[in-house]
Design an enzyme around this catalytic site. Structure first.
Site, PDB file in Angstrom:
ATOM      1  CB  CYS A  84      -1.006  -0.066   1.151  1.00  0.00           C
ATOM      2  SG  CYS A  84      -2.425   0.977   0.852  1.00  0.00           S
ATOM      3  CG  HIS A 175      -3.083  -3.274   3.949  1.00  0.00           C
ATOM      4  ND1 HIS A 175      -2.073  -2.566   4.557  1.00  0.00           N
ATOM      5  CD2 HIS A 175      -3.818  -2.367   3.281  1.00  0.00           C
ATOM      6  CE1 HIS A 175      -2.201  -1.285   4.288  1.00  0.00           C
ATOM      7  NE2 HIS A 175      -3.260  -1.139   3.514  1.00  0.00           N
ATOM      8  CD  GLU A 177      -0.061  -5.213   5.993  1.00  0.00           C
ATOM      9  OE1 GLU A 177       0.047  -5.895   4.956  1.00  0.00           O
ATOM     10  OE2 GLU A 177      -0.429  -4.031   5.990  1.00  0.00           O
TER      11      GLU A 177
HETATM   12  N1  GLN Z   1      -3.418   6.419   1.287  1.00  0.00           N
HETATM   13  C1  GLN Z   1      -2.125   6.060   1.786  1.00  0.00           C
HETATM   14  C2  GLN Z   1      -1.034   6.834   1.041  1.00  0.00           C
HETATM   15  O1  GLN Z   1      -1.312   7.508   0.115  1.00  0.00           O
HETATM   16  C3  GLN Z   1      -1.889   4.569   1.672  1.00  0.00           C
HETATM   17  C4  GLN Z   1      -2.897   3.837   2.503  1.00  0.00           C
HETATM   18  C5  GLN Z   1      -2.361   2.602   3.146  1.00  0.00           C
HETATM   19  O2  GLN Z   1      -1.164   2.351   3.178  1.00  0.00           O
HETATM   20  N2  GLN Z   1      -3.247   1.840   3.731  1.00  0.00           N
HETATM   21  O3  GLN Z   1       0.079   6.787   1.409  1.00  0.00           O
END
Ligand code: GLN
Length: 195
Positions: A84, A175, A177
């Protein structure tokens, strides 16, 4: 009888869901290390960049002088998994604005493209080479807009890449994890010591 040494996977511990990744590394059979300094980085076999806020991770990485050491380790072949915000940090550009990125994955991502915090969603996804689908949790996830020719796409959601690989670098917009599925963490650990 002692077996092969347990690989040490470091989780970049500047901001984000560090604890969840440390737990996943242990469950996957690795030694989990928190990475905050260059010395920590020098002591690990594999690296994880967690989810969180990519702008904050970038800002803190700059502040602690970790940007160049991270690039150097990843470019010289350290197995790496970014999830992410971690995927955003590994990528080369974002669609809006500019923020610190490592640029080790040739791709452009759009931040927060899959909905806001309370609009996160979960789904089952097929992954290249896996017998069973993965349960994928998306939280304000990045959308991959374009990828360079050396980026391999391992999973897609509605036609868009959500799990990619380049050499020893893995990045997911979801994710792993946050579930009990250890396959991505195992894939990371399995790359340690391979040519
Ligand atoms: N929206 C976050 C970003 O732009 C990422 C979201 C996440 O890691 N769950 O960094």
């Amino acid at each position: 009888m002692s077996g092969p040494p347990t690989p040490a996977a470091g989780v970049l511990a500047l901001q984000g869901d560090v604890r969840e990744h440390l737990r996943s590394v242990k469950r996957a059979g690795g030694t989990a290390v928190e990475v905050r300094t260059q010395a920590d980085l020098d002591s690990i076999d594999a690296l994880i960049i967690p989810g969180g806020e990519s702008t904050t991770i970038g800002r803190l990485a700059n502040l602690y002088g970790l940007v160049d050491p991270l690039r150097k380790h990843i470019r010289s072949g350290m197995p790496t998994l970014g999830t992410c915000a971690g995927m955003i940090f590994l990528a080369s550009a974002v669609t809006e604005g500019a923020q610190t990125q490592l640029g080790v994955l040739d791709m452009v991502v759009e931040r927060n493209a899959y909905g806001r915090q309370n609009e996160s969603f979960e789904c089952e996804l097929a992954v290249e080479g896996w017998d069973e689908e993965v349960h994928a949790v998306f939280i304000r996830a990045p959308l991959v807009h374009s990828t360079g020719p050396d980026i391999e796409i391992l999973a897609r959601h509605r036609g868009r890449p959500v799990l990619v690989r380049k050499d020893r670098i893995l990045a997911s917009s979801f994710h792993p994890e946050l579930t009990s599925d250890m396959r991505l963490h195992r894939m990371l650990l399995d790359m340690v010591g391979r040519d």
